[in-house]
Design a protein around this motif. Structure first.
Motif, short mmCIF file in Angstrom:
data_model
loop_
_atom_site.label_atom_id
_atom_site.label_comp_id
_atom_site.label_asym_id
_atom_site.label_seq_id
_atom_site.Cartn_x
_atom_site.Cartn_y
_atom_site.Cartn_z
N LYS A 140 0.84 -1.20 0.00
CA LYS A 140 0.00 0.00 0.00
C LYS A 140 0.87 1.24 0.00
O LYS A 140 1.72 1.43 0.88
CB LYS A 140 -0.92 0.02 1.24
N TYR A 169 0.11 5.22 0.02
CA TYR A 169 -0.96 6.21 0.12
C TYR A 169 -0.77 7.33 -0.89
O TYR A 169 0.31 7.46 -1.48
CB TYR A 169 -1.03 6.77 1.55
N GLY A 170 -1.83 8.10 -1.05
CA GLY A 170 -1.85 9.19 -2.03
C GLY A 170 -0.69 10.17 -1.89
O GLY A 170 -0.25 10.76 -2.88
P1 ADP Z 1 -5.59 6.74 -0.73
O1 ADP Z 1 -4.22 6.88 -1.28
O2 ADP Z 1 -5.89 5.35 -0.23
O3 ADP Z 1 -6.67 7.28 -1.63
P2 ADP Z 1 -5.32 9.20 0.70
O4 ADP Z 1 -3.87 9.45 0.74
O5 ADP Z 1 -6.16 9.91 -0.31
O6 ADP Z 1 -5.63 7.63 0.60
O7 ADP Z 1 -5.88 9.53 2.18
C1 ADP Z 1 -7.14 9.08 2.62
C2 ADP Z 1 -7.54 9.91 3.83
O8 ADP Z 1 -6.64 9.70 4.95
C3 ADP Z 1 -7.51 11.36 3.55
O9 ADP Z 1 -8.68 11.94 4.11
C4 ADP Z 1 -6.27 11.86 4.23
O10 ADP Z 1 -6.41 13.19 4.69
C5 ADP Z 1 -6.15 10.94 5.42
N1 ADP Z 1 -4.71 10.85 5.86
C6 ADP Z 1 -3.65 11.37 5.24
N2 ADP Z 1 -2.50 11.10 5.88
C7 ADP Z 1 -2.82 10.37 6.96
C8 ADP Z 1 -2.07 9.77 8.02
N3 ADP Z 1 -0.75 9.87 8.11
N4 ADP Z 1 -2.75 9.04 8.93
C9 ADP Z 1 -4.08 8.93 8.85
N5 ADP Z 1 -4.84 9.49 7.88
C10 ADP Z 1 -4.24 10.20 6.96
#
Ligand code: ADP
Ligand code: ADP
Length: 226
Positions: free
Chosen positions: A11, A13-14
């Motif tokens: 995984k 994240y974005g």
């Molecule tokens: P994905 O890549 O799965 O689409 P995102 O990066 O878009 O996920 O983030 C999903 C949500 O989690 C967003 O609302 C973001 O603000 C929140 N988020 C971002 N960073 C963190 C973190 N370090 N821990 C928890 N939540 C976070």
């Protein structure tokens, strides 16, 4: 049979953060399994992916041989999840929360009510059935989440930090309840950062750290290594 089989799970994240860097795990049917690791290790991310709340970047996940991408409805039926945070409506009543959950799995209304009663009684919440969830104590909310997760009688129950912030008395009650349902045949996986919790309950354990699987063994041999 595998209750849960994870292969090469990644995984990112974005924001570019790599939370899981290629994790493989196989949890046998009937096991009581602990996913251990420090805060930020990737435990909740793993659970989020298993229950399709978090989109994986790569890898395969099977729940009782149902691939979560190819047979999502069947995979979900096998699975009950107790999340870390209370995520039910504040104003909804205890009984309705559990009955409605059963409805999501297509259970007829009459059966859903019977099942909701069964699990609310088991968890000592039957006398709170008409209470709005916001009026429950923290411990009652935990028990409500467990009742809700079990109402469709899943074969695999996953709990994310089930006893974080729970007092010692409720922790003991929850432990013995979980042991009871495991003995009755439900496979259980829980995440925890308390080794003591894993030691009291679990047979097998995996440790993740910074998105990597660093150990996967029996709890006995883990304790011998320490
Ligand atoms: P994905 O890549 O799965 O689409 P995102 O990066 O878009 O996920 O983030 C999903 C949500 O989690 C967003 O609302 C973001 O603000 C929140 N988020 C971002 N960073 C963190 C973190 N370090 N821990 C928890 N939540 C976070
Ligand atoms: P654990 O449950 O083991 O504490 P998590 O799976 O919640 O770990 O988080 C793993 C790592 O991924 C942490 O560093 C966390 O900050 C980060 N993380 C979690 N959610 C997001 C998100 N939506 N966007 C970016 N980073 C995230």
């Amino acid at each position: 049979t595998s209750a849960l089989k994870i292969e090469g799970l990644r995984k990112t994240y974005g924001n570019g953060f790599e939370a899981l860097k290629g994790i493989s795990l196989d949890v046998a049917e009937g096991d009581f399994f602990a996913l251990l690791g420090p805060n930020g290790a990737g435990k909740s991310t793993t659970i989020g992916i298993i229950c399709s709340l978090v989109k994986k970047t790569a890898g395969r996940v099977g729940i009782f041989d149902y691939n979560i991408d190819q047979q999502p409805a069947l995979a979900k039926k096998m699975l009950g999840v107790v999340p870390q945070e209370f995520n039910f409506s504040q104003f909804e009543k205890v009984f309705d929360i559990v009955v409605n959950q059963a409805g999501y799995y297509g259970m007829p209304r009459h059966d859903a009510k019977k099942a909701a009663e069964k699990y609310l009684v088991k968890l000592g919440l039957w006398d709170k059935k008409d209470t709005a969830s916001r009026n429950l104590s923290g411990g009652m909310k935990r028990r409500l989440m467990i009742a809700r997760a079990l109402v469709h009688e899943p074969k695999l129950l996953i709990l994310d930090e089930p006893t974080a912030g729970v007092d010692i008395e409720l922790r003991r009650t929850m432990w013995s309840f979980l042991q009871e349902i495991n003995e009755a045949g439900t496979t259980i996986i829980l995440t925890t950062h308390y080794l003591e919790e894993a030691e009291s309950l679990c047979r097998n354990v995996a440790i993740i750290d910074q998105g990597n699987l660093v150990e996967n063994t029996s709890i006995k041999s883990l304790l011998q290594q320490l």
